[in-house]
Design a protein around this motif. Sequence first.
Motif, PDB file in Angstrom:
ATOM      1  N   PRO A  45       5.602  13.343   9.645  1.00 19.94           N
ATOM      2  CA  PRO A  45       4.409  12.529   9.358  1.00 19.94           C
ATOM      3  C   PRO A  45       4.592  11.608   8.153  1.00 19.94           C
ATOM      4  O   PRO A  45       4.249  10.419   8.211  1.00 19.94           O
ATOM      5  CB  PRO A  45       3.318  13.577   9.104  1.00 19.94           C
ATOM      6  N   ALA A  46       5.135  12.134   7.059  1.00 20.74           N
ATOM      7  CA  ALA A  46       5.357  11.304   5.873  1.00 20.74           C
ATOM      8  C   ALA A  46       6.363  10.198   6.159  1.00 20.74           C
ATOM      9  O   ALA A  46       6.193   9.050   5.712  1.00 20.74           O
ATOM     10  CB  ALA A  46       5.839  12.166   4.709  1.00 20.74           C
ATOM     11  N   ALA A  47       7.421  10.520   6.908  1.00 19.30           N
ATOM     12  CA  ALA A  47       8.434   9.515   7.236  1.00 19.30           C
ATOM     13  C   ALA A  47       7.852   8.412   8.104  1.00 19.30           C
ATOM     14  O   ALA A  47       8.157   7.222   7.912  1.00 19.30           O
ATOM     15  CB  ALA A  47       9.605  10.180   7.947  1.00 19.30           C
ATOM     16  N   LEU A  48       6.985   8.766   9.041  1.00 14.21           N
ATOM     17  CA  LEU A  48       6.373   7.764   9.917  1.00 14.21           C
ATOM     18  C   LEU A  48       5.462   6.824   9.132  1.00 14.21           C
ATOM     19  O   LEU A  48       5.480   5.609   9.338  1.00 14.21           O
ATOM     20  CB  LEU A  48       5.579   8.455  11.028  1.00 14.21           C
ATOM     21  N   VAL A  49       4.686   7.385   8.215  1.00 15.53           N
ATOM     22  CA  VAL A  49       3.820   6.536   7.391  1.00 15.53           C
ATOM     23  C   VAL A  49       4.673   5.646   6.486  1.00 15.53           C
ATOM     24  O   VAL A  49       4.363   4.471   6.276  1.00 15.53           O
ATOM     25  CB  VAL A  49       2.849   7.385   6.549  1.00 15.53           C
ATOM     26  N   GLY A  50       5.764   6.206   5.969  1.00 18.64           N
ATOM     27  CA  GLY A  50       6.647   5.441   5.109  1.00 18.64           C
ATOM     28  C   GLY A  50       7.272   4.257   5.823  1.00 18.64           C
ATOM     29  O   GLY A  50       7.260   3.133   5.306  1.00 18.64           O
ATOM     30  N   ILE A  51       7.804   4.480   7.009  1.00 20.32           N
ATOM     31  CA  ILE A  51       8.433   3.378   7.737  1.00 20.32           C
ATOM     32  C   ILE A  51       7.392   2.370   8.203  1.00 20.32           C
ATOM     33  O   ILE A  51       7.642   1.161   8.229  1.00 20.32           O
ATOM     34  CB  ILE A  51       9.266   3.907   8.939  1.00 20.32           C
ATOM     35  N   ALA A  52       6.175   2.831   8.519  1.00 19.92           N
ATOM     36  CA  ALA A  52       5.102   1.913   8.907  1.00 19.92           C
ATOM     37  C   ALA A  52       4.739   0.996   7.742  1.00 19.92           C
ATOM     38  O   ALA A  52       4.497  -0.205   7.929  1.00 19.92           O
ATOM     39  CB  ALA A  52       3.884   2.696   9.371  1.00 19.92           C
ATOM     40  N   SER A  53       4.710   1.552   6.525  1.00 17.93           N
ATOM     41  CA  SER A  53       4.368   0.732   5.358  1.00 17.93           C
ATOM     42  C   SER A  53       5.457  -0.307   5.081  1.00 17.93           C
ATOM     43  O   SER A  53       5.157  -1.438   4.693  1.00 17.93           O
ATOM     44  CB  SER A  53       4.145   1.615   4.133  1.00 17.93           C
ATOM     45  N   ILE A  54       6.723   0.073   5.287  1.00 18.43           N
ATOM     46  CA  ILE A  54       7.820  -0.884   5.090  1.00 18.43           C
ATOM     47  C   ILE A  54       7.722  -2.025   6.093  1.00 18.43           C
ATOM     48  O   ILE A  54       7.810  -3.210   5.741  1.00 18.43           O
ATOM     49  CB  ILE A  54       9.185  -0.182   5.214  1.00 18.43           C
ATOM     50  N   LEU A  55       7.517  -1.683   7.361  1.00 22.29           N
ATOM     51  CA  LEU A  55       7.422  -2.704   8.408  1.00 22.29           C
ATOM     52  C   LEU A  55       6.212  -3.604   8.186  1.00 22.29           C
ATOM     53  O   LEU A  55       6.282  -4.823   8.383  1.00 22.29           O
ATOM     54  CB  LEU A  55       7.345  -2.032   9.776  1.00 22.29           C
ATOM     55  N   PHE A  56       5.101  -3.012   7.773  1.00 29.48           N
ATOM     56  CA  PHE A  56       3.890  -3.788   7.511  1.00 29.48           C
ATOM     57  C   PHE A  56       4.130  -4.773   6.366  1.00 29.48           C
ATOM     58  O   PHE A  56       3.750  -5.950   6.448  1.00 29.48           O
ATOM     59  CB  PHE A  56       2.732  -2.852   7.173  1.00 29.48           C
ATOM     60  N   VAL A  63       6.330 -11.989   5.970  1.00 25.26           N
ATOM     61  CA  VAL A  63       6.718 -13.009   6.947  1.00 25.26           C
ATOM     62  C   VAL A  63       5.520 -13.769   7.496  1.00 25.26           C
ATOM     63  O   VAL A  63       5.561 -15.001   7.634  1.00 25.26           O
ATOM     64  CB  VAL A  63       7.515 -12.355   8.098  1.00 25.26           C
ATOM     65  N   TRP A  64       4.428 -13.037   7.801  1.00 27.76           N
ATOM     66  CA  TRP A  64       3.301 -13.679   8.477  1.00 27.76           C
ATOM     67  C   TRP A  64       2.210 -14.148   7.521  1.00 27.76           C
ATOM     68  O   TRP A  64       1.902 -15.347   7.441  1.00 27.76           O
ATOM     69  CB  TRP A  64       2.731 -12.717   9.527  1.00 27.76           C
ATOM     70  N   ILE A  70      -4.937 -17.209   3.051  1.00 28.15           N
ATOM     71  CA  ILE A  70      -5.447 -16.775   1.757  1.00 28.15           C
ATOM     72  C   ILE A  70      -5.854 -15.302   1.788  1.00 28.15           C
ATOM     73  O   ILE A  70      -6.177 -14.725   0.752  1.00 28.15           O
ATOM     74  CB  ILE A  70      -6.644 -17.635   1.297  1.00 28.15           C
ATOM     75  N   TRP A  71      -5.820 -14.693   2.972  1.00 26.49           N
ATOM     76  CA  TRP A  71      -6.137 -13.277   3.088  1.00 26.49           C
ATOM     77  C   TRP A  71      -4.911 -12.408   2.838  1.00 26.49           C
ATOM     78  O   TRP A  71      -4.948 -11.193   3.025  1.00 26.49           O
ATOM     79  CB  TRP A  71      -6.713 -12.971   4.471  1.00 26.49           C
ATOM     80  N   ASN A  72      -3.815 -13.028   2.390  1.00 22.23           N
ATOM     81  CA  ASN A  72      -2.572 -12.262   2.196  1.00 22.23           C
ATOM     82  C   ASN A  72      -2.752 -11.093   1.237  1.00 22.23           C
ATOM     83  O   ASN A  72      -2.249 -10.002   1.475  1.00 22.23           O
ATOM     84  CB  ASN A  72      -1.432 -13.180   1.734  1.00 22.23           C
ATOM     85  N   ALA A  73      -3.481 -11.307   0.120  1.00 24.40           N
ATOM     86  CA  ALA A  73      -3.641 -10.234  -0.873  1.00 24.40           C
ATOM     87  C   ALA A  73      -4.588  -9.145  -0.396  1.00 24.40           C
ATOM     88  O   ALA A  73      -4.524  -8.015  -0.877  1.00 24.40           O
ATOM     89  CB  ALA A  73      -4.145 -10.812  -2.188  1.00 24.40           C
ATOM     90  N   VAL A  74      -5.473  -9.486   0.550  1.00 19.08           N
ATOM     91  CA  VAL A  74      -6.438  -8.500   1.052  1.00 19.08           C
ATOM     92  C   VAL A  74      -5.783  -7.607   2.100  1.00 19.08           C
ATOM     93  O   VAL A  74      -5.683  -6.390   1.932  1.00 19.08           O
ATOM     94  CB  VAL A  74      -7.684  -9.196   1.639  1.00 19.08           C
ATOM     95  N   ILE A  75      -5.322  -8.227   3.181  1.00 19.83           N
ATOM     96  CA  ILE A  75      -4.707  -7.447   4.262  1.00 19.83           C
ATOM     97  C   ILE A  75      -3.374  -6.865   3.805  1.00 19.83           C
ATOM     98  O   ILE A  75      -3.056  -5.700   4.077  1.00 19.83           O
ATOM     99  CB  ILE A  75      -4.523  -8.326   5.511  1.00 19.83           C
TER     100      ILE A  75
END
Length: 223
Positions: A45-56, A63-64, A70-75
């Motif tokens: 579970p911790a590894a999955l959340v960790g890799i999800a945060s890296i990809l996000f 990248v996106w 201007i919503w970059n800092a929010v999202i």
Amino acid sequence: KDALMERTRNRPLPAGLIEPRAALVFGLVLAMSSTALLAWVSGPPAALVGIASILFYVFVYTVWLKPRSIWNAVIGGAAGAAAPLIADAAVNGSIGPAGWTLFAIVFFWQPPHVWAIALYRKADYAAAGIPMPPEVIGDEATRRRVVAYTAGLLPVTIAPYFLGLVGPIYLCVAGAAGLWFLVRAFRLFQERTDEAARGVFRVSLAFLFAVFLAMLVDLLVPL
């Protein structure tokens, strides 16, 4: 874009001290090894959340969003706030109220922290072509957003006490720090100067440090 900004141009990659290919390889190695270490020490579970945060952080924020919205800092703040989710998953095998509450504190803290920088570094962001609120919607609207998000942060900050996660030490310190942050945000709205924006930025750092230190002290010295 970092090479075009005064505040980032001297970092190793934009300064040319590290080759882009070497930085990419180093980042990939760190991402894979850290995920493997998390899975081994703390479980899937911790590894999955960790890799999800890296990809996000890499694909959704960097990248996106960062060069387009201007919503970059929010999202994008979700990536910066992911550490408590990883920790909760590592300790408990799932994410509960404690993890989500800490996530919310960092998530709501991120926009006023970043927008304060954007106000006194507006020319920097404009030169790099990064859309930030001061450039897109104006300084006045950005200051209003800083006040609004800082006001919204206050109830989120004291929520751990009312959820029974911490005690009165945390409530007093976090409440005082939140009010201090809010007062500086109002001062930014009134003074409308770069120095006031720098003040909000500095107070935002002190606020986050005080809140998490108070949480540790509260748990070590229960009343």
